[in-house]
Design a protein around this motif. Structure first.
Motif, PDB file in Angstrom:
ATOM      1  N   GLY A   1       9.607  -0.413   6.459  1.00  0.00           N
ATOM      2  CA  GLY A   1       9.351   1.029   6.437  1.00  0.00           C
ATOM      3  C   GLY A   1       8.315   1.411   5.397  1.00  0.00           C
ATOM      4  O   GLY A   1       7.443   2.252   5.642  1.00  0.00           O
ATOM      5  N   ILE A   2       8.399   0.792   4.238  1.00  0.00           N
ATOM      6  CA  ILE A   2       7.422   1.061   3.181  1.00  0.00           C
ATOM      7  C   ILE A   2       6.037   0.597   3.620  1.00  0.00           C
ATOM      8  O   ILE A   2       5.046   1.323   3.461  1.00  0.00           O
ATOM      9  CB  ILE A   2       7.848   0.376   1.864  1.00  0.00           C
ATOM     10  CG1 ILE A   2       9.105   1.046   1.313  1.00  0.00           C
ATOM     11  CG2 ILE A   2       6.716   0.411   0.840  1.00  0.00           C
ATOM     12  CD1 ILE A   2       9.772   0.282   0.183  1.00  0.00           C
ATOM     13  N   ILE A   3       5.964  -0.595   4.187  1.00  0.00           N
ATOM     14  CA  ILE A   3       4.677  -1.119   4.664  1.00  0.00           C
ATOM     15  C   ILE A   3       4.103  -0.208   5.742  1.00  0.00           C
ATOM     16  O   ILE A   3       2.911   0.113   5.726  1.00  0.00           O
ATOM     17  CB  ILE A   3       4.825  -2.569   5.169  1.00  0.00           C
ATOM     18  CG1 ILE A   3       5.119  -3.504   3.993  1.00  0.00           C
ATOM     19  CG2 ILE A   3       3.581  -3.016   5.929  1.00  0.00           C
ATOM     20  CD1 ILE A   3       5.539  -4.904   4.405  1.00  0.00           C
ATOM     21  N   GLU A   4       4.940   0.220   6.675  1.00  0.00           N
ATOM     22  CA  GLU A   4       4.480   1.107   7.751  1.00  0.00           C
ATOM     23  C   GLU A   4       3.918   2.407   7.188  1.00  0.00           C
ATOM     24  O   GLU A   4       2.875   2.891   7.627  1.00  0.00           O
ATOM     25  CB  GLU A   4       5.623   1.404   8.724  1.00  0.00           C
ATOM     26  CG  GLU A   4       5.299   2.432   9.780  1.00  0.00           C
ATOM     27  CD  GLU A   4       4.123   2.056  10.668  1.00  0.00           C
ATOM     28  OE1 GLU A   4       3.411   2.972  11.117  1.00  0.00           O
ATOM     29  OE2 GLU A   4       3.905   0.860  10.909  1.00  0.00           O
ATOM     30  N   THR A   5       4.596   2.972   6.212  1.00  0.00           N
ATOM     31  CA  THR A   5       4.121   4.208   5.590  1.00  0.00           C
ATOM     32  C   THR A   5       2.773   3.994   4.911  1.00  0.00           C
ATOM     33  O   THR A   5       1.853   4.802   5.066  1.00  0.00           O
ATOM     34  CB  THR A   5       5.150   4.723   4.568  1.00  0.00           C
ATOM     35  OG1 THR A   5       6.377   4.974   5.258  1.00  0.00           O
ATOM     36  CG2 THR A   5       4.680   6.000   3.899  1.00  0.00           C
ATOM     37  N   LEU A   6       2.653   2.909   4.168  1.00  0.00           N
ATOM     38  CA  LEU A   6       1.393   2.618   3.479  1.00  0.00           C
ATOM     39  C   LEU A   6       0.254   2.377   4.465  1.00  0.00           C
ATOM     40  O   LEU A   6      -0.855   2.884   4.277  1.00  0.00           O
ATOM     41  CB  LEU A   6       1.559   1.412   2.553  1.00  0.00           C
ATOM     42  CG  LEU A   6       2.488   1.614   1.359  1.00  0.00           C
ATOM     43  CD1 LEU A   6       2.693   0.297   0.618  1.00  0.00           C
ATOM     44  CD2 LEU A   6       1.955   2.687   0.431  1.00  0.00           C
ATOM     45  N   VAL A   7       0.517   1.615   5.513  1.00  0.00           N
ATOM     46  CA  VAL A   7      -0.514   1.341   6.514  1.00  0.00           C
ATOM     47  C   VAL A   7      -0.923   2.628   7.229  1.00  0.00           C
ATOM     48  O   VAL A   7      -2.110   2.875   7.451  1.00  0.00           O
ATOM     49  CB  VAL A   7      -0.042   0.265   7.520  1.00  0.00           C
ATOM     50  CG1 VAL A   7      -0.967   0.173   8.717  1.00  0.00           C
ATOM     51  CG2 VAL A   7       0.076  -1.087   6.830  1.00  0.00           C
ATOM     52  N   SER A   8       0.046   3.463   7.569  1.00  0.00           N
ATOM     53  CA  SER A   8      -0.260   4.736   8.233  1.00  0.00           C
ATOM     54  C   SER A   8      -1.145   5.609   7.358  1.00  0.00           C
ATOM     55  O   SER A   8      -2.116   6.202   7.835  1.00  0.00           O
ATOM     56  CB  SER A   8       1.023   5.494   8.564  1.00  0.00           C
ATOM     57  OG  SER A   8       1.759   4.809   9.532  1.00  0.00           O
ATOM     58  N   LYS A   9      -0.822   5.684   6.076  1.00  0.00           N
ATOM     59  CA  LYS A   9      -1.642   6.479   5.155  1.00  0.00           C
ATOM     60  C   LYS A   9      -3.030   5.868   5.010  1.00  0.00           C
ATOM     61  O   LYS A   9      -4.025   6.580   4.953  1.00  0.00           O
ATOM     62  CB  LYS A   9      -0.958   6.596   3.796  1.00  0.00           C
ATOM     63  CG  LYS A   9       0.238   7.501   3.819  1.00  0.00           C
ATOM     64  CD  LYS A   9       0.841   7.657   2.448  1.00  0.00           C
ATOM     65  CE  LYS A   9       2.107   8.441   2.532  1.00  0.00           C
ATOM     66  NZ  LYS A   9       1.986   9.795   2.128  1.00  0.00           N
ATOM     67  N   TRP A  10      -3.093   4.554   4.956  1.00  0.00           N
ATOM     68  CA  TRP A  10      -4.368   3.860   4.821  1.00  0.00           C
ATOM     69  C   TRP A  10      -5.243   4.098   6.050  1.00  0.00           C
ATOM     70  O   TRP A  10      -6.441   4.336   5.931  1.00  0.00           O
ATOM     71  CB  TRP A  10      -4.114   2.373   4.605  1.00  0.00           C
ATOM     72  CG  TRP A  10      -5.357   1.547   4.525  1.00  0.00           C
ATOM     73  CD1 TRP A  10      -6.323   1.611   3.571  1.00  0.00           C
ATOM     74  CD2 TRP A  10      -5.766   0.532   5.436  1.00  0.00           C
ATOM     75  NE1 TRP A  10      -7.307   0.693   3.830  1.00  0.00           N
ATOM     76  CE2 TRP A  10      -6.986   0.017   4.976  1.00  0.00           C
ATOM     77  CE3 TRP A  10      -5.205   0.006   6.603  1.00  0.00           C
ATOM     78  CZ2 TRP A  10      -7.660  -0.990   5.643  1.00  0.00           C
ATOM     79  CZ3 TRP A  10      -5.879  -1.003   7.249  1.00  0.00           C
ATOM     80  CH2 TRP A  10      -7.092  -1.489   6.772  1.00  0.00           C
ATOM     81  N   LEU A  11      -4.654   4.077   7.240  1.00  0.00           N
ATOM     82  CA  LEU A  11      -5.417   4.283   8.467  1.00  0.00           C
ATOM     83  C   LEU A  11      -5.878   5.731   8.626  1.00  0.00           C
ATOM     84  O   LEU A  11      -6.870   5.988   9.301  1.00  0.00           O
ATOM     85  CB  LEU A  11      -4.597   3.862   9.684  1.00  0.00           C
ATOM     86  CG  LEU A  11      -4.353   2.357   9.826  1.00  0.00           C
ATOM     87  CD1 LEU A  11      -3.429   2.078  11.005  1.00  0.00           C
ATOM     88  CD2 LEU A  11      -5.661   1.594   9.974  1.00  0.00           C
ATOM     89  N   GLN A  12      -5.174   6.671   8.019  1.00  0.00           N
ATOM     90  CA  GLN A  12      -5.559   8.081   8.109  1.00  0.00           C
ATOM     91  C   GLN A  12      -6.763   8.400   7.238  1.00  0.00           C
ATOM     92  O   GLN A  12      -7.433   9.387   7.453  1.00  0.00           O
ATOM     93  CB  GLN A  12      -4.396   8.983   7.708  1.00  0.00           C
ATOM     94  CG  GLN A  12      -3.303   9.025   8.735  1.00  0.00           C
ATOM     95  CD  GLN A  12      -2.125   9.875   8.282  1.00  0.00           C
ATOM     96  OE1 GLN A  12      -2.083  10.349   7.154  1.00  0.00           O
ATOM     97  NE2 GLN A  12      -1.164  10.058   9.165  1.00  0.00           N
ATOM     98  N   GLU A  13      -7.016   7.590   6.243  1.00  0.00           N
ATOM     99  CA  GLU A  13      -8.125   7.870   5.315  1.00  0.00           C
ATOM    100  C   GLU A  13      -9.460   7.598   5.928  1.00  0.00           C
ATOM    101  O   GLU A  13      -9.773   7.039   6.827  1.00  0.00           O
ATOM    102  CB  GLU A  13      -7.968   7.045   4.040  1.00  0.00           C
ATOM    103  CG  GLU A  13      -6.785   7.497   3.235  1.00  0.00           C
ATOM    104  CD  GLU A  13      -6.603   6.661   1.972  1.00  0.00           C
ATOM    105  OE1 GLU A  13      -7.367   5.717   1.728  1.00  0.00           O
ATOM    106  OE2 GLU A  13      -5.674   6.969   1.228  1.00  0.00           O
TER     107      GLU A  13
END
Length: 118
Positions: A106-118
């Protein structure tokens, strides 16, 4: 139970996941609805505010308060997992591992999602 760095990390991730499961995840909404309900109102600026109304009294109200507070639920989840580790260590190890992996995912998914939004 041996307390070392790995144990602390696994328990922390497991508590994180279990607390989020109980307090926020949709799958647990039917359980939470027994103890509190969510109300929505518009504030003066037109924004929708969601707040929780605790149901009942006594134990029911206590559980409602508990399930409305992520930090409170986390403490009880930690106690539950530590107790499980002491009483049924074999089963607890698998439960803690499962929750820890799910928590880290879940933490990885959140970080990846935020990273992809940038």
């Amino acid at each position: 139970m041996v307390i070392n760095g790995l144990t602390i990390v696994l328990l922390s991730l497991a508590v994180f996941r279990l607390a989020r499961l109980l307090v926020f995840d949709t799958i647990m909404a039917p359980l939470r609805s027994l103890f509190h309900e969510e109300k929505e109102e518009k504030d003066a600026d037109g924004n929708i505010e969601t707040y929780i109304v605790i149901k009942g009294t006594g134990v029911r109200a206590f559980i409602g308060e508990l399930l409305s507070c992520y930090w409170c639920t986390g403490v009880w989840c930690a106690g539950f997992l530590i107790l499980c580790q002491a009483v049924i260590p074999q089963a607890a190890q698998w439960l803690i591992l499962l929750l820890a992996i799910a928590g880290l995912a879940g933490i990885i998914e959140t970080l990846v999602s935020k990273w992809l939004q940038e």
